[in-house]
Enzyme design. Sequence first.
Site, mmCIF file in Angstrom:
data_model
loop_
_atom_site.group_PDB
_atom_site.id
_atom_site.type_symbol
_atom_site.label_atom_id
_atom_site.label_comp_id
_atom_site.label_asym_id
_atom_site.label_seq_id
_atom_site.Cartn_x
_atom_site.Cartn_y
_atom_site.Cartn_z
ATOM 1 N N VAL A 58 29.534 -4.894 42.247
ATOM 2 C CA VAL A 58 29.634 -6.301 42.666
ATOM 3 C C VAL A 58 30.551 -6.413 43.876
ATOM 4 O O VAL A 58 30.202 -7.020 44.897
ATOM 5 C CB VAL A 58 30.178 -7.177 41.497
ATOM 6 C CG1 VAL A 58 30.602 -8.561 41.986
ATOM 7 C CG2 VAL A 58 29.139 -7.307 40.387
ATOM 8 N N GLU A 78 27.148 -1.498 10.918
ATOM 9 C CA GLU A 78 28.322 -2.284 10.521
ATOM 10 C C GLU A 78 27.987 -3.574 9.751
ATOM 11 O O GLU A 78 28.586 -3.885 8.729
ATOM 12 C CB GLU A 78 29.059 -2.636 11.825
ATOM 13 C CG GLU A 78 30.325 -3.391 11.722
ATOM 14 C CD GLU A 78 30.775 -3.869 13.117
ATOM 15 O OE1 GLU A 78 30.061 -3.646 14.118
ATOM 16 O OE2 GLU A 78 31.850 -4.476 13.187
ATOM 17 N N ARG A 104 31.647 -4.148 46.032
ATOM 18 C CA ARG A 104 31.246 -3.471 47.277
ATOM 19 C C ARG A 104 29.995 -4.094 47.897
ATOM 20 O O ARG A 104 29.859 -4.125 49.121
ATOM 21 C CB ARG A 104 31.082 -1.973 47.011
ATOM 22 C CG ARG A 104 32.444 -1.373 46.646
ATOM 23 C CD ARG A 104 32.620 0.035 47.061
ATOM 24 N NE ARG A 104 34.027 0.399 46.972
ATOM 25 C CZ ARG A 104 34.471 1.622 46.792
ATOM 26 N NH1 ARG A 104 33.618 2.626 46.681
ATOM 27 N NH2 ARG A 104 35.772 1.871 46.744
ATOM 28 N N MET A 162 28.737 0.715 15.038
ATOM 29 C CA MET A 162 28.918 -0.713 15.342
ATOM 30 C C MET A 162 27.591 -1.471 15.366
ATOM 31 O O MET A 162 26.529 -0.879 15.539
ATOM 32 C CB MET A 162 29.641 -0.879 16.660
ATOM 33 C CG MET A 162 31.140 -0.949 16.488
ATOM 34 S SD MET A 162 31.944 -1.381 18.026
ATOM 35 C CE MET A 162 33.493 -2.018 17.377
ATOM 36 N N GLY A 216 27.575 -13.481 23.689
ATOM 37 C CA GLY A 216 28.594 -14.535 23.727
ATOM 38 C C GLY A 216 28.952 -14.885 25.162
ATOM 39 O O GLY A 216 28.995 -16.066 25.532
ATOM 40 N N GLN A 251 33.168 3.819 19.985
ATOM 41 C CA GLN A 251 31.827 3.711 20.582
ATOM 42 C C GLN A 251 31.787 2.806 21.800
ATOM 43 O O GLN A 251 30.875 2.878 22.612
ATOM 44 C CB GLN A 251 30.833 3.161 19.551
ATOM 45 C CG GLN A 251 30.644 4.084 18.384
ATOM 46 C CD GLN A 251 30.127 3.333 17.169
ATOM 47 O OE1 GLN A 251 28.961 3.407 16.855
ATOM 48 N NE2 GLN A 251 30.998 2.604 16.497
ATOM 49 N N ILE A 266 27.071 -2.938 23.757
ATOM 50 C CA ILE A 266 26.632 -1.735 23.032
ATOM 51 C C ILE A 266 25.603 -2.083 21.958
ATOM 52 O O ILE A 266 24.964 -1.197 21.417
ATOM 53 C CB ILE A 266 27.811 -0.967 22.397
ATOM 54 C CG1 ILE A 266 28.481 -1.771 21.279
ATOM 55 C CG2 ILE A 266 28.834 -0.580 23.456
ATOM 56 C CD1 ILE A 266 29.433 -0.931 20.439
ATOM 57 N N ASP A 267 25.446 -3.369 21.649
ATOM 58 C CA ASP A 267 24.452 -3.768 20.646
ATOM 59 C C ASP A 267 23.038 -3.810 21.230
ATOM 60 O O ASP A 267 22.066 -3.860 20.484
ATOM 61 C CB ASP A 267 24.786 -5.155 20.086
ATOM 62 C CG ASP A 267 26.104 -5.161 19.333
ATOM 63 O OD1 ASP A 267 26.569 -4.071 18.962
ATOM 64 O OD2 ASP A 267 26.668 -6.247 19.129
HETATM 65 O O1 F6P Z 1 29.190 -6.982 20.367
HETATM 66 C C1 F6P Z 1 29.768 -5.745 20.591
HETATM 67 C C2 F6P Z 1 30.562 -5.304 19.380
HETATM 68 O O2 F6P Z 1 31.180 -4.066 19.673
HETATM 69 C C3 F6P Z 1 29.758 -5.199 18.083
HETATM 70 O O3 F6P Z 1 29.011 -4.034 17.947
HETATM 71 C C4 F6P Z 1 30.855 -5.313 17.066
HETATM 72 O O4 F6P Z 1 30.342 -5.798 15.856
HETATM 73 C C5 F6P Z 1 31.803 -6.297 17.700
HETATM 74 O O5 F6P Z 1 31.587 -6.235 19.100
HETATM 75 C C6 F6P Z 1 33.249 -6.021 17.425
HETATM 76 O O6 F6P Z 1 33.997 -7.033 17.999
HETATM 77 P P1 F6P Z 1 35.563 -6.954 18.234
HETATM 78 O O7 F6P Z 1 35.827 -5.923 19.291
HETATM 79 O O8 F6P Z 1 35.960 -8.319 18.673
HETATM 80 O O9 F6P Z 1 36.159 -6.533 16.931
#
Ligand code: F6P
Length: 322
Positions: free
Chosen positions: A26, A226, A28, A173, A107, A255, A130-131
């Site tokens: 962004v 999770e 550069r 996660m 979010g 992760q 990562i989701d």
């Molecule tokens: O949304 C990414 C994530 O890493 C999810 O995989 C995990 O459930 C959540 O965030 C964890 O959130 P925090 O870092 O606020 O505990």
Amino acid sequence: MYNRAVKRIAVLTRDCGGVNAAIRAVVRTAAAAGLEVLGVRRGYEGLIDGDFTPLDRRSVSNIIGHGGTILKTSRSERFYERGFQEQAAANIRRAGVDGLVVIGGNGSLAAAHVLASQHGLRVVGVPATIDNDVPGVDKSLGGDTALNVALDALDKIRDTATSMERIFVVEVMGRKSGWLAMQVALAGGCEEVLLPEKDLPMETVFEDIRAGHALGKISWIVILAEGKANAQDVAAAITGATGLETRIVVLGHIQRGGSPTAADRILAARLGHAAVEALQAGRADGCVHLKNGAIEFLPFSEAPERKTIDIEADYRLLRILS
Ligand code: F6P
């Protein structure tokens, strides 16, 4: 579409693999186009507090391979309140910022949509989580890095699992998304995976382990997303039903960290660059992403409500190969 030329942009992030590489892209890209850049520190909390820092070509030197975000980040409860949203939008205007790049997951992108659609700001998102669960987006930044970090850990766990008569429940996660769990299970050659998206009677899992054990199999790795269940409870249930020793490993935030993979760095370069170009082209209230190898702009209003992953084919494959 906006006609006014963009002169100063800001960038705000969450953290996962490739975010620093995206900030670099962004900054550069903007510098090459003669635009000024401000970094928003601490995510939406920093936006509300007006916590901005100037970024130039040099401030993003040597960050391409670093995990996390040089800008720091937060989960902002305050941003849910309209008053704080107005404060954030006012800070952006006061700083003379006419385009905002938001790099983050659902979010962060939902908040970006609020700023664009309700407060009139020009905001373009870069999906990074990562989701890998951003609706309408095939691949989010950070997914590949998380997958490789988890796989590296899993390969190590397997060394003990195959050396001892033991079952491992490995929690990865994903509170609402089983994407990472499914990918790790496939890549790691695991025996079973428990996902929020799939109802699997635990009795099926127990029966499978009992049958395998009767044939001389001595180790299993069960991947648990999770959001599906508590690892301790799953392990206790397996031991109770099979009589076999079970250990748990919760991979957690390792992760989300670590040096980004080549794939994530390249995706970051493309999307960071595309986000700035989208702002310059007058686009806003959407995100850039890659579809069939080409950059596309997806207006938030046209994104599907949720991303559903088709796990059945992958799950069948896992079971056949395990
Ligand atoms: O949304 C990414 C994530 O890493 C999810 O995989 C995990 O459930 C959540 O965030 C964890 O959130 P925090 O870092 O606020 O505990």
